[in-house]
Scaffold this active site. Structure first.
Site, PDB file in Angstrom:
ATOM      1  N   ARG A   1       1.363 -12.665   2.196  1.00 35.43           N
ATOM      2  CA  ARG A   1       0.938 -11.254   2.314  1.00 35.43           C
ATOM      3  C   ARG A   1       0.912 -10.627   0.912  1.00 35.43           C
ATOM      4  O   ARG A   1      -0.117 -10.571   0.262  1.00 35.43           O
ATOM      5  CB  ARG A   1       1.866 -10.492   3.281  1.00 35.43           C
ATOM      6  N   ASP A   2       2.065 -10.199   0.421  1.00 35.81           N
ATOM      7  CA  ASP A   2       2.104  -9.573  -0.911  1.00 35.81           C
ATOM      8  C   ASP A   2       1.598 -10.552  -1.972  1.00 35.81           C
ATOM      9  O   ASP A   2       0.843 -10.194  -2.876  1.00 35.81           O
ATOM     10  CB  ASP A   2       3.547  -9.146  -1.212  1.00 35.81           C
TER      11      ASP A   2
ATOM     12  N   HIS B   1      13.030  -5.154  -2.143  1.00 36.22           N
ATOM     13  CA  HIS B   1      11.758  -5.827  -2.430  1.00 36.22           C
ATOM     14  C   HIS B   1      11.451  -5.568  -3.912  1.00 36.22           C
ATOM     15  O   HIS B   1      11.000  -4.486  -4.272  1.00 36.22           O
ATOM     16  CB  HIS B   1      10.699  -5.207  -1.508  1.00 36.22           C
TER      17      HIS B   1
ATOM     18  N   HIS C   1       9.758  -6.487  -7.695  1.00 29.64           N
ATOM     19  CA  HIS C   1       8.719  -7.167  -8.473  1.00 29.64           C
ATOM     20  C   HIS C   1       9.271  -7.407  -9.872  1.00 29.64           C
ATOM     21  O   HIS C   1      10.042  -6.592 -10.394  1.00 29.64           O
ATOM     22  CB  HIS C   1       7.437  -6.330  -8.515  1.00 29.64           C
TER      23      HIS C   1
ATOM     24  N   CYS D   1       0.566  -5.032  -5.683  1.00 29.60           N
ATOM     25  CA  CYS D   1      -0.251  -4.103  -4.899  1.00 29.60           C
ATOM     26  C   CYS D   1      -1.517  -3.753  -5.677  1.00 29.60           C
ATOM     27  O   CYS D   1      -1.435  -3.233  -6.783  1.00 29.60           O
ATOM     28  CB  CYS D   1       0.547  -2.835  -4.597  1.00 29.60           C
TER      29      CYS D   1
ATOM     30  N   ASN E   1       5.921 -10.540  -7.259  1.00 32.25           N
ATOM     31  CA  ASN E   1       7.248 -10.373  -6.645  1.00 32.25           C
ATOM     32  C   ASN E   1       8.252 -11.247  -7.378  1.00 32.25           C
ATOM     33  O   ASN E   1       7.871 -12.155  -8.114  1.00 32.25           O
ATOM     34  CB  ASN E   1       7.206 -10.851  -5.184  1.00 32.25           C
TER      35      ASN E   1
HETATM   36  N1  COA Z   1      -7.629  -2.696  10.396  1.00 31.15           N
HETATM   37  C1  COA Z   1      -8.963  -2.904  10.293  1.00 31.15           C
HETATM   38  N2  COA Z   1      -9.841  -1.976   9.924  1.00 31.15           N
HETATM   39  C2  COA Z   1      -9.342  -0.758   9.654  1.00 31.15           C
HETATM   40  C3  COA Z   1      -7.979  -0.468   9.746  1.00 31.15           C
HETATM   41  C4  COA Z   1      -7.112  -1.493  10.130  1.00 31.15           C
HETATM   42  N3  COA Z   1      -5.798  -1.318  10.196  1.00 31.15           N
HETATM   43  N4  COA Z   1      -7.796   0.817   9.422  1.00 31.15           N
HETATM   44  C5  COA Z   1      -8.995   1.330   9.122  1.00 31.15           C
HETATM   45  N5  COA Z   1      -9.939   0.361   9.267  1.00 31.15           N
HETATM   46  C6  COA Z   1     -11.369   0.459   9.017  1.00 31.15           C
HETATM   47  C7  COA Z   1     -12.034   1.513   9.844  1.00 31.15           C
HETATM   48  O1  COA Z   1     -12.413   0.989  11.079  1.00 31.15           O
HETATM   49  C8  COA Z   1     -13.209   1.887   8.975  1.00 31.15           C
HETATM   50  O2  COA Z   1     -14.210   0.907   9.090  1.00 31.15           O
HETATM   51  P1  COA Z   1     -15.776   1.250   8.868  1.00 31.15           P
HETATM   52  O3  COA Z   1     -15.890   1.718   7.436  1.00 31.15           O
HETATM   53  O4  COA Z   1     -16.462  -0.050   9.113  1.00 31.15           O
HETATM   54  O5  COA Z   1     -16.068   2.320   9.858  1.00 31.15           O
HETATM   55  C9  COA Z   1     -12.648   1.779   7.578  1.00 31.15           C
HETATM   56  O6  COA Z   1     -11.558   0.870   7.673  1.00 31.15           O
HETATM   57  C10 COA Z   1     -12.176   3.103   7.028  1.00 31.15           C
HETATM   58  O7  COA Z   1     -11.316   3.688   7.964  1.00 31.15           O
HETATM   59  P2  COA Z   1     -10.436   4.981   7.628  1.00 31.15           P
HETATM   60  O8  COA Z   1      -9.596   5.323   8.796  1.00 31.15           O
HETATM   61  O9  COA Z   1     -11.315   6.050   7.030  1.00 31.15           O
HETATM   62  O10 COA Z   1      -9.476   4.393   6.570  1.00 31.15           O
HETATM   63  P3  COA Z   1      -9.407   4.643   5.005  1.00 31.15           P
HETATM   64  O11 COA Z   1     -10.655   4.231   4.325  1.00 31.15           O
HETATM   65  O12 COA Z   1      -8.873   6.008   4.801  1.00 31.15           O
HETATM   66  O13 COA Z   1      -8.290   3.550   4.622  1.00 31.15           O
HETATM   67  C11 COA Z   1      -6.275   2.375   5.180  1.00 31.15           C
HETATM   68  C12 COA Z   1      -6.954   3.706   5.031  1.00 31.15           C
HETATM   69  C13 COA Z   1      -4.789   2.597   5.220  1.00 31.15           C
HETATM   70  C14 COA Z   1      -6.728   1.719   6.460  1.00 31.15           C
HETATM   71  C15 COA Z   1      -6.674   1.441   4.027  1.00 31.15           C
HETATM   72  O14 COA Z   1      -6.565   2.145   2.820  1.00 31.15           O
HETATM   73  C16 COA Z   1      -5.814   0.220   3.974  1.00 31.15           C
HETATM   74  O15 COA Z   1      -5.938  -0.681   4.804  1.00 31.15           O
HETATM   75  N6  COA Z   1      -4.940   0.128   2.981  1.00 31.15           N
HETATM   76  C17 COA Z   1      -4.080  -1.006   2.816  1.00 31.15           C
HETATM   77  C18 COA Z   1      -3.273  -0.847   1.627  1.00 31.15           C
HETATM   78  C19 COA Z   1      -2.422  -2.063   1.389  1.00 31.15           C
HETATM   79  O16 COA Z   1      -2.267  -2.961   2.176  1.00 31.15           O
HETATM   80  N7  COA Z   1      -1.871  -2.084   0.186  1.00 31.15           N
HETATM   81  C20 COA Z   1      -1.065  -3.145  -0.272  1.00 31.15           C
HETATM   82  C21 COA Z   1       0.232  -3.270   0.415  1.00 31.15           C
HETATM   83  S1  COA Z   1       1.366  -1.974   0.076  1.00 31.15           S
HETATM   84 ZN    ZN Z   2       5.323  -5.714  -3.198  1.00 30.24          ZN
END
Ligand code: COA
Ligand code: ZN
Length: 308
Positions: free
Chosen positions: A14-15, A207, A209, A240, A249
């Site tokens: 994952r990370d 956790h 890094h 991240c 990490n």
């Molecule tokens: N799984 C799959 N798709 C997802 C989702 C999820 N959990 N959450 C949102 N989406 C999709 C939506 O369906 C949408 O799809 P589309 O553009 O095809 O319509 C798109 O993502 C945007 O959705 P929205 O609700 O507007 O989300 P956002 O653009 O504001 O993004 C997060 C918010 C949190 C979903 C996104 O930033 C994210 O996944 N971040 C992960 C950060 C991460 O893992 N960082 C590292 C670890 S700390």
């Molecule tokens: Zn981390």
């Protein structure tokens, strides 16, 4: 007398993988997790159910989570950012959900596209929806400092931790997202955390890094205060993509080697782990930061003629 127990959570898939540039094929991820499952980890953070646009490397989360062999005794946890992620994680039977938010407003906005209060609201709904079906932990990013805002006061971190504890979560992970923690700070936050919740069933996890080379020193500091759970990534991969300057990490095999040398029981079989760690550079296509695969264990002695 039995050795003091420390629990290691392997987060390499994952990370560790989320910032890698070249997509790691789904069967290779599944094979790695299946082999990690036999190394004695307490938990494996398999993947994340995030937006595939945000984290393209983990767009195969369902296939990976659905394709692995589950070894009894290992908790297969997954990172979840929102309700959509929680639904996806439940569909494939994750053992646990690790919800994420940042204690820094700036990092929360860049990572999760919303403010902290909005995140808390949203995660409260996830806990209400999924909390009766699986244990829920919360990873609090930037608990030891934010690359955009700098120092984060301990009271701020504890405030968020306390609010989630109030919602009945089973654990909190204090994340040093960009390696800003130092051992004295870790000791203070560990003491404060254990004062906030001392229940033996409650899981405080650290956790770290190793961005500034303080990762193992921070681990030692936390152990000395009574923290017994650590996230780490094989090879020292990780970071991240939404935190400027993020790097790997703490390295699992280096961490396990240190803790076992000190007489702590991690439950991890280092031989098996080292075999996997040595294959990691070929899998990701570059050298990895871990040191043990280069130097060998302190018990791996050399014949005398090689020392001249
Ligand atoms: N799984 C799959 N798709 C997802 C989702 C999820 N959990 N959450 C949102 N989406 C999709 C939506 O369906 C949408 O799809 P589309 O553009 O095809 O319509 C798109 O993502 C945007 O959705 P929205 O609700 O507007 O989300 P956002 O653009 O504001 O993004 C997060 C918010 C949190 C979903 C996104 O930033 C994210 O996944 N971040 C992960 C950060 C991460 O893992 N960082 C590292 C670890 S700390
Ligand atoms: Zn981390």
């Amino acid at each position: 007398m039995s050795q003091p127990r420390v629990y290691i959570h392997e987060v390499v898939t994952r990370d560790g993988f989320q910032m890698e540039r070249v997509f790691i094929p789904t069967p290779a991820k599944i094979d790695l997790i299946n082999r990690l499952s036999r190394c004695g980890f307490a938990k494996i953070e398999v993947t994340s159910f995030t937006s595939p646009k945000a984290i393209p490397m983990l767009r195969d989360a369902e296939l990976v989570m659905g394709g692995i062999e589950r070894v009894p005794g290992v908790v297969y946890t997954v990172l979840v950012p929102n309700l959509r992620g929680a639904e996806r994680a439940l569909d494939v039977g994750a053992d646990e959900m690790n919800l994420v938010m940042s204690v820094s407003e700036s990092h929360n906005r860049s990572n999760l596209k919303m403010g902290r209060e909005a995140s808390f609201e949203a995660l409260s709904k996830v806990i209400a929806f999924a909390g009766r079906r699986v244990p829920i932990t919360i990873s609090l990013s930037c608990s030891f400092g934010c690359p955009m805002e700098g120092t984060v006061p301990i009271a701020e971190v504890l405030g968020w931790a306390g609010r989630f504890i109030g919602l009945g979560v089973s654990g909190i992970t204090l994340c040093d997202t960009t390696g800003m923690a130092h051992p004295a700070q870790v000791a203070l936050l560990a003491q404060a955390a254990l004062t906030l919740n001392r229940s033996p069933e409650f899981e405080w996890t650290m956790h770290f890094h190793n961005t500034r080379g303080m990762g193992l020193a921070n681990t030692l500091s936390a152990v000395q205060q009574g923290i017994v759970r650590f996230d780490s990534a094989m090879g020292g991969l990780g970071g991240c993509p939404y935190a400027p300057g993020a790097t790997g990490n703490i390295c699992t095999e280096d961490t396990v080697h240190m803790l076992e040398a000190m007489g702590l029981d991690t439950g991890v079989r280092l031989d098996g782990l080292l075999t996997l760690a040595r294959e990691l550079p070929a899998l990701v296509g570059h050298e990895v930061p871990g040191q043990l695969i280069k130097a060998g264990r302190i018990t791996d002695l050399h014949p005398m003629e090689h020392l001249s």
